[in-house]
Design a protein around this motif. Structure first.
Motif, PDB file in Angstrom:
ATOM      1  N   SER A 105       0.830  -1.205   0.000  1.00 49.11           N
ATOM      2  CA  SER A 105       0.000   0.000   0.000  1.00 49.11           C
ATOM      3  C   SER A 105       0.866   1.257   0.000  1.00 49.11           C
ATOM      4  CB  SER A 105      -0.917  -0.014   1.216  1.00 49.11           C
ATOM      5  OG  SER A 105      -1.653   1.175   1.306  1.00 49.11           O
ATOM      6  N   LYS A 106       1.983   1.195   0.694  1.00 48.12           N
ATOM      7  CA  LYS A 106       2.888   2.348   0.749  1.00 48.12           C
ATOM      8  C   LYS A 106       3.508   2.637  -0.612  1.00 48.12           C
ATOM      9  CE  LYS A 106       6.779   4.155   3.449  1.00 48.12           C
ATOM     10  NZ  LYS A 106       7.774   3.832   4.523  1.00 48.12           N
ATOM     11  N   ALA A 107       3.869   1.585  -1.340  1.00 44.18           N
ATOM     12  CA  ALA A 107       4.496   1.747  -2.659  1.00 44.18           C
ATOM     13  C   ALA A 107       3.475   1.761  -3.789  1.00 44.18           C
ATOM     14  CB  ALA A 107       5.510   0.634  -2.890  1.00 44.18           C
ATOM     15  N   ASP A 108       2.180   1.533  -3.483  1.00 43.40           N
ATOM     16  CA  ASP A 108       1.107   1.504  -4.483  1.00 43.40           C
ATOM     17  C   ASP A 108       1.409   0.458  -5.552  1.00 43.40           C
ATOM     18  OD1 ASP A 108      -1.225   2.091  -5.762  1.00 43.40           O
ATOM     19  OD2 ASP A 108      -0.475   3.869  -6.794  1.00 43.40           O
ATOM     20  N   THR A 109       1.590  -0.800  -5.118  1.00 41.90           N
ATOM     21  CA  THR A 109       1.873  -1.912  -6.019  1.00 41.90           C
ATOM     22  C   THR A 109       0.885  -3.044  -5.743  1.00 41.90           C
ATOM     23  OG1 THR A 109       3.478  -2.868  -4.464  1.00 41.90           O
ATOM     24  CG2 THR A 109       4.324  -1.354  -6.140  1.00 41.90           C
ATOM     25  N   SER A 110       0.635  -3.853  -6.765  1.00 38.48           N
ATOM     26  CA  SER A 110      -0.242  -5.014  -6.618  1.00 38.48           C
ATOM     27  C   SER A 110       0.498  -6.330  -6.809  1.00 38.48           C
ATOM     28  CB  SER A 110      -1.398  -4.927  -7.619  1.00 38.48           C
ATOM     29  OG  SER A 110      -0.894  -4.806  -8.933  1.00 38.48           O
ATOM     30  N   LEU A 111       1.785  -6.294  -7.137  1.00 37.22           N
ATOM     31  CA  LEU A 111       2.635  -7.474  -7.254  1.00 37.22           C
ATOM     32  C   LEU A 111       3.833  -7.303  -6.335  1.00 37.22           C
ATOM     33  CD1 LEU A 111       2.689  -7.725 -11.158  1.00 37.22           C
ATOM     34  CD2 LEU A 111       1.236  -9.055  -9.634  1.00 37.22           C
ATOM     35  N   PHE A 112       4.390  -8.407  -5.848  1.00 32.95           N
ATOM     36  CA  PHE A 112       5.560  -8.290  -4.982  1.00 32.95           C
ATOM     37  C   PHE A 112       6.449  -9.529  -5.138  1.00 32.95           C
ATOM     38  CE2 PHE A 112       2.536 -10.595  -2.339  1.00 32.95           C
ATOM     39  CZ  PHE A 112       3.311 -11.552  -1.689  1.00 32.95           C
ATOM     40  N   MET A 113       7.730  -9.304  -4.890  1.00 38.73           N
ATOM     41  CA  MET A 113       8.737 -10.368  -4.837  1.00 38.73           C
ATOM     42  C   MET A 113       9.525 -10.177  -3.553  1.00 38.73           C
ATOM     43  SD  MET A 113      11.894 -11.315  -7.443  1.00 38.73           S
ATOM     44  CE  MET A 113      10.893 -12.061  -8.706  1.00 38.73           C
ATOM     45  N   PHE A 114       9.486 -11.175  -2.700  1.00 41.29           N
ATOM     46  CA  PHE A 114      10.118 -11.104  -1.381  1.00 41.29           C
ATOM     47  C   PHE A 114      11.267 -12.103  -1.333  1.00 41.29           C
ATOM     48  CE2 PHE A 114      10.408 -12.899   2.920  1.00 41.29           C
ATOM     49  CZ  PHE A 114      10.718 -11.768   3.650  1.00 41.29           C
ATOM     50  N   GLY A 115      12.398 -11.674  -0.794  1.00 45.74           N
ATOM     51  CA  GLY A 115      13.565 -12.535  -0.677  1.00 45.74           C
ATOM     52  C   GLY A 115      14.032 -12.660   0.756  1.00 45.74           C
ATOM     53  N   SER A 116      14.421 -13.870   1.137  1.00 46.87           N
ATOM     54  CA  SER A 116      14.928 -14.125   2.487  1.00 46.87           C
ATOM     55  C   SER A 116      15.891 -15.298   2.439  1.00 46.87           C
ATOM     56  CB  SER A 116      13.769 -14.415   3.460  1.00 46.87           C
ATOM     57  OG  SER A 116      13.071 -15.579   3.057  1.00 46.87           O
ATOM     58  N   HIS A 117      16.573 -15.509   3.576  1.00 44.22           N
ATOM     59  CA  HIS A 117      17.557 -16.592   3.666  1.00 44.22           C
ATOM     60  C   HIS A 117      17.624 -17.075   5.109  1.00 44.22           C
ATOM     61  CE1 HIS A 117      21.160 -18.911   2.738  1.00 44.22           C
ATOM     62  NE2 HIS A 117      21.706 -18.411   3.843  1.00 44.22           N
ATOM     63  N   SER A 118      17.505 -18.372   5.284  1.00 42.52           N
ATOM     64  CA  SER A 118      17.615 -18.976   6.614  1.00 42.52           C
ATOM     65  C   SER A 118      18.195 -20.377   6.474  1.00 42.52           C
ATOM     66  CB  SER A 118      16.241 -19.024   7.304  1.00 42.52           C
ATOM     67  OG  SER A 118      15.352 -19.853   6.591  1.00 42.52           O
ATOM     68  N   LYS A 119      18.501 -20.980   7.618  1.00 42.95           N
ATOM     69  CA  LYS A 119      19.072 -22.324   7.593  1.00 42.95           C
ATOM     70  C   LYS A 119      18.052 -23.350   7.113  1.00 42.95           C
ATOM     71  CE  LYS A 119      21.605 -25.598  10.501  1.00 42.95           C
ATOM     72  NZ  LYS A 119      22.117 -25.855  11.869  1.00 42.95           N
ATOM     73  N   LYS A 120      16.785 -23.135   7.490  1.00 45.97           N
ATOM     74  CA  LYS A 120      15.726 -24.062   7.101  1.00 45.97           C
ATOM     75  C   LYS A 120      15.342 -23.868   5.642  1.00 45.97           C
ATOM     76  CE  LYS A 120      11.143 -25.620   8.553  1.00 45.97           C
ATOM     77  NZ  LYS A 120      10.016 -25.371   9.499  1.00 45.97           N
ATOM     78  N   ARG A 121      15.298 -22.610   5.184  1.00 41.80           N
ATOM     79  CA  ARG A 121      14.928 -22.296   3.796  1.00 41.80           C
ATOM     80  C   ARG A 121      15.964 -21.353   3.199  1.00 41.80           C
ATOM     81  NH1 ARG A 121       9.960 -22.463   6.505  1.00 41.80           N
ATOM     82  NH2 ARG A 121       8.509 -24.000   5.612  1.00 41.80           N
ATOM     83  N   PRO A 122      17.079 -21.890   2.707  1.00 40.95           N
ATOM     84  CA  PRO A 122      18.113 -21.022   2.130  1.00 40.95           C
ATOM     85  C   PRO A 122      17.693 -20.487   0.770  1.00 40.95           C
ATOM     86  CG  PRO A 122      18.723 -23.329   1.903  1.00 40.95           C
ATOM     87  CD  PRO A 122      17.461 -23.316   2.688  1.00 40.95           C
ATOM     88  N   ASN A 123      18.131 -19.244   0.480  1.00 44.35           N
ATOM     89  CA  ASN A 123      17.873 -18.592  -0.814  1.00 44.35           C
ATOM     90  C   ASN A 123      16.393 -18.719  -1.200  1.00 44.35           C
ATOM     91  OD1 ASN A 123      20.604 -17.977  -1.006  1.00 44.35           O
ATOM     92  ND2 ASN A 123      21.063 -19.905  -2.044  1.00 44.35           N
ATOM     93  N   ASN A 124      15.564 -18.073  -0.403  1.00 42.83           N
ATOM     94  CA  ASN A 124      14.107 -18.193  -0.533  1.00 42.83           C
ATOM     95  C   ASN A 124      13.529 -16.996  -1.290  1.00 42.83           C
ATOM     96  OD1 ASN A 124      11.937 -19.977   0.248  1.00 42.83           O
ATOM     97  ND2 ASN A 124      11.165 -18.284   1.474  1.00 42.83           N
ATOM     98  N   ILE A 125      12.644 -17.286  -2.255  1.00 41.81           N
ATOM     99  CA  ILE A 125      11.977 -16.252  -3.039  1.00 41.81           C
ATOM    100  C   ILE A 125      10.464 -16.489  -2.977  1.00 41.81           C
ATOM    101  CG2 ILE A 125      11.622 -15.302  -5.351  1.00 41.81           C
ATOM    102  CD1 ILE A 125      14.201 -14.433  -4.220  1.00 41.81           C
ATOM    103  N   VAL A 126       9.691 -15.429  -2.688  1.00 43.32           N
ATOM    104  CA  VAL A 126       8.228 -15.501  -2.655  1.00 43.32           C
ATOM    105  C   VAL A 126       7.688 -14.525  -3.697  1.00 43.32           C
ATOM    106  CG1 VAL A 126       6.143 -15.201  -1.278  1.00 43.32           C
ATOM    107  CG2 VAL A 126       8.218 -16.107  -0.208  1.00 43.32           C
TER     108      VAL A 126
END
Length: 308
Positions: free
Chosen positions: A80-101
């Motif tokens: 809502s802050k960026a006024d977008t309707s699509l998103f790509m989220f990136g994270s990294h953890s030991k359980k889920r390395p190199n994770n993209i949503v």
């Protein structure tokens, strides 16, 4: 209770009007942001896709402690802050390395989300070739029997097309096609490739088309999905009645594509019809005198009939 935001300035009023729903929506924008812990691979993936989707993309460089599958409110706030309707989220953890949503929103709420794990990645800068200009609509090629196995897989296909297809255009110039995004799915793995179209001489009017790897290149593994219910998805696809084109009556097309129409007209009085004046059709004095004598004789005949 939902807080109602009232603008205090003209600039704020225009900004809120821009975010309001419209009959004909603008091109979808995408937000790229990362979680509290990321890797260099994830950061570079977000930068590369932000570069390819410009100017319809926004990149947040700061880290945000959020988990989309556990708490969706933060994703909705940033979108809502960026006024977008699509998103790509990136994270990294030991359980889920190199994770993209990859996900999308409807009416300010998360509609669909798909989580991928990056098993192999080649950056945009690692390909020593020319790149396409920003803002070009790409050709999206989806292949693989995986996308037709179930309704959930078809929804994933719809989400990927919605994210990578770019802005909506009415006409396409063949000379302006420069970018191809290929997505192939087999055995739960997704192969995402990006190519640049080269048109070379072929000795005829039709050029010879070749594809040159431009990057980025990703090998993805499906991890988790969050798909909307059928009722909500059907509601998201609904179009307002004013946006639908009005059907024109009495108009059809034949097998050759010719347009046929039926016109309803009133009965015409040909005596009063205005036609082109031609000298040959004008009445002469002799013709006028004969017409007068004919009308006089007709009147005498009617009078004699009435008298009898």
């Amino acid at each position: 209770m939902q807080r109602i935001v009232k603008p205090k300035t003209q600039r704020g009023r225009r900004a809120l009007e821009k975010k309001e729903p419209k009959i004909f929506e603008n091109s979808k924008n995408a937000l790229m942001f990362k979680g509290g812990n990321t890797s260099q691979t994830v950061t570079q993936i977000l930068k590369d896709w932000h570069t390819l989707k410009k100017p319809n993309a926004t990149l947040f460089t700061k880290k945000n402690a959020t988990k989309p599958f556990e708490d969706q409110s933060s994703v909705e706030f940033f979108a809502s802050k960026a006024d977008t309707s699509l998103f790509m989220f990136g994270s990294h953890s030991k359980k889920r390395p190199n994770n993209i949503v990859i996900g999308r929103l409807f009416d300010g709420q998360v509609l669909d989300m798909v989580e991928f794990g990056v098993s192999k990645f080649t950056s945009l800068r690692d390909f020593k070739t020319l790149k396409t200009a920003s803002g070009i609509k790409p050709c999206v090629v989806i292949s693989g029997e995986f996308f037709e196995d179930s309704d959930d897989n078809r929804r994933i296909k719809n989400l990927l097309i919605d994210f990578f297809r770019g802005p909506t255009v009415e006409k396409i110039s063949l000379s302006g096609l420069e970018h191809v995004i290929s997505i192939t799915a087999t055995n739960g793995k997704f192969y995402l490739r990006s190519y640049r179209i080269l048109m070379k001489k072929s000795g005829s009017k039709v050029p010879r088309v070749e594809l040159e790897a431009m990057g980025p290149s990703l090998d993805l593994v499906l991890r988790r999905t969050h798909l909307a219910s059928d009722d909500l998805f059907k509601r998201a696809l609904k179009k307002p009645a004013t946006a639908k084109p009005k059907k024109k009556k009495n108009i059809s097309r034949d097998d050759l594509g010719n347009r046929l129409g039926r016109i309803h007209m009133k009965t015409q009085e040909f005596d009063k019809l205005q036609v082109r004046k031609v000298k040959g059709l004008k009445k002469r004095k002799n013709d006028v005198e004969t017409d007068v004598t004919e009308t006089a004789t007709k009147k005498q005949r009617t009078q004699t009939v009435e008298a009898t």
